[in-house]
Design an enzyme around this catalytic site. Structure first.
Site, PDB file in Angstrom:
ATOM      1  N   HIS A  65      14.932 -87.356 -13.969  1.00  0.00           N
ATOM      2  CA  HIS A  65      14.509 -85.965 -14.106  1.00  0.00           C
ATOM      3  C   HIS A  65      15.060 -85.037 -13.020  1.00  0.00           C
ATOM      4  CE1 HIS A  65      11.904 -86.303 -17.556  1.00  0.00           C
ATOM      5  NE2 HIS A  65      11.319 -87.363 -17.049  1.00  0.00           N
ATOM      6  N   ARG A  99      16.090 -94.632  -9.695  1.00  0.00           N
ATOM      7  CA  ARG A  99      15.723 -94.535 -11.120  1.00  0.00           C
ATOM      8  C   ARG A  99      16.924 -94.004 -11.886  1.00  0.00           C
ATOM      9  NH1 ARG A  99      10.546 -91.645 -13.993  1.00  0.00           N
ATOM     10  NH2 ARG A  99      11.364 -89.674 -13.152  1.00  0.00           N
ATOM     11  N   ASP A 133      26.531-101.134  -7.782  1.00  0.00           N
ATOM     12  CA  ASP A 133      27.785-101.105  -7.022  1.00  0.00           C
ATOM     13  C   ASP A 133      27.738-100.050  -5.916  1.00  0.00           C
ATOM     14  OD1 ASP A 133      28.824-103.188  -8.462  1.00  0.00           O
ATOM     15  OD2 ASP A 133      30.195-101.992  -9.680  1.00  0.00           O
ATOM     16  N   GLU A 179       5.565 -96.450 -20.409  1.00  0.00           N
ATOM     17  CA  GLU A 179       5.081 -95.069 -20.419  1.00  0.00           C
ATOM     18  C   GLU A 179       4.963 -94.514 -21.838  1.00  0.00           C
ATOM     19  OE1 GLU A 179       7.704 -92.738 -17.995  1.00  0.00           O
ATOM     20  OE2 GLU A 179       9.498 -93.795 -18.645  1.00  0.00           O
ATOM     21  N   ASP A 225       4.357 -89.400 -18.848  1.00  0.00           N
ATOM     22  CA  ASP A 225       4.852 -89.675 -20.202  1.00  0.00           C
ATOM     23  C   ASP A 225       3.825 -90.417 -21.045  1.00  0.00           C
ATOM     24  OD1 ASP A 225       7.550 -88.602 -20.622  1.00  0.00           O
ATOM     25  OD2 ASP A 225       8.009 -89.741 -18.829  1.00  0.00           O
TER      26      ASP A 225
HETATM   27  O1  LIG Z   1       5.749 -90.553 -16.660  1.00  0.00           O
HETATM   28  C1  LIG Z   1       5.698 -90.417 -15.437  1.00  0.00           C
HETATM   29  O2  LIG Z   1       4.668 -90.097 -14.817  1.00  0.00           O
HETATM   30  C2  LIG Z   1       6.911 -90.682 -14.692  1.00  0.00           C
HETATM   31  O3  LIG Z   1       7.802 -91.332 -15.181  1.00  0.00           O
HETATM   32  C3  LIG Z   1       7.113 -90.017 -13.366  1.00  0.00           C
HETATM   33  C4  LIG Z   1       7.637 -88.621 -13.617  1.00  0.00           C
HETATM   34  O4  LIG Z   1       8.868 -88.718 -14.272  1.00  0.00           O
HETATM   35  C5  LIG Z   1       7.819 -87.873 -12.349  1.00  0.00           C
HETATM   36  O5  LIG Z   1       8.955 -87.093 -12.442  1.00  0.00           O
HETATM   37  C6  LIG Z   1       6.688 -86.958 -12.032  1.00  0.00           C
HETATM   38  O6  LIG Z   1       6.429 -86.052 -13.052  1.00  0.00           O
END
Ligand SMILES: O=C(O)C(=O)C[C@H](O)[C@@H](O)CO
Length: 257
Positions: free
Chosen positions: A48, A73, A87, A152, A178
């Site tokens: 993100h 991530r 790598d 998630e 999520d």
């Molecule tokens: O679903 C979530 O919670 C995450 O995966 C973490 C978020 O992606 C993080 O960016 C906070 O909003």
């Protein structure tokens, strides 16, 4: 000389709680500063945040000498993305949106060299092997990589027990944002229905022998998750903290007028 020891992986295997921070600034100098704070682990977010392989590489370089372990991530569970970040020197990879054991297995294969996996052979000229200085890198790298998959979605929760059987998965991270959205509570991860699912998931993950992880911006919730047995708990997001103090300082200063 072997690949560097992954002390974060060892800590998770031993059940030693690890406190982390989400780093989305995507700027190596900010990562370097955060690396002085004392967190056990830092997520360098390629899902993100506006990171690419170069900025991730730069943040990994900025954490040289820091006690904070970098967890990269990747944007999505693709084999070639795992290869690139390994790598570049990442040893611990967090993969979002892993809904099935099959997806988890693909990621476990991506993390390791043959015969255990399918990681491509490119480390000789790469940062991971210190550009060839770590002569035993290929022979030892498989032991030092750590794979964390994100559960998630309702599908991931339904398949959690299968995901937990996948060899090569070291931990499962619950993504509250999520998961709550997929459950019909977007922006409301604190809804009791969501918390009930999270609690049950943490218990199932820990009783399988794998590490459970989560992100929360509430220290009260962090305490609850740690007490439930979660091992890697992130307690904030850098830009949220930065925004908060910046806005407050401006407000306080304007109040002087
Ligand atoms: O679903 C979530 O919670 C995450 O995966 C973490 C978020 O992606 C993080 O960016 C906070 O909003």
């Amino acid at each position: 000389m072997p690949a560097p020891h992954n002390s974060f992986k060892t800590a998770l295997a031993k059940g030693d709680a690890q406190i982390g921070l989400w780093v989305v600034a995507s700027e190596a100098s900010v990562t370097e500063m955060i690396g002085t704070a004392g967190f056990d682990w830092l997520v360098l977010d390629g899902e993100h945040a506006p990171n690419d392989i170069r900025s991730l590489r730069d943040s990994l370089m900025a954490l040289n000498g820091s006690d904070s372990h970098p967890v990269v991530r990747i944007p999505i569970g693709e084999t070639w993305m795992v290869k690139q970040v390994l790598d570049a020197g990442a040893q611990t990879v967090l993969v979002p949106m892993v809904d099935t054991a099959e997806q988890a297995r693909d990621m476990a294969l991506a993390m390791r060299y043959p015969p255990l996996g399918v990681r491509g052979m490119g480390a000789t000229g790469a940062r991971a092997s210190r550009f060839g200085e770590i002569t035993d890198y290929v022979a030892t790298a498989n032991d030092e990589v750590c794979l964390l998959v994100q559960a998630e979605s309702r599908a991931a929760i339904a398949n959690l027990d299968d995901i937990l059987t996948v060899e090569g998965v070291d931990g499962v991270f619950i993504g509250p944002a999520d998961l709550s959205a997929d459950m019909g509570f977007p922006g409301a991860a604190s809804a009791p229905e969501v918390q009930e699912v999270i609690t049950d998931a943490i218990k199932r993950i820990t009783s399988s022998g794998k590490a459970a992880g989560i992100l929360t911006q509430s220290l009260d919730d962090a305490k609850t998750y740690l007490e439930l047995g979660a091992t890697f708990v992130a307690v904030g997001i850098d830009m949220v903290m930065y925004a908060k103090v910046t806005r407050q300082l401006c407000k306080d200063a304007k109040a002087l007028l």
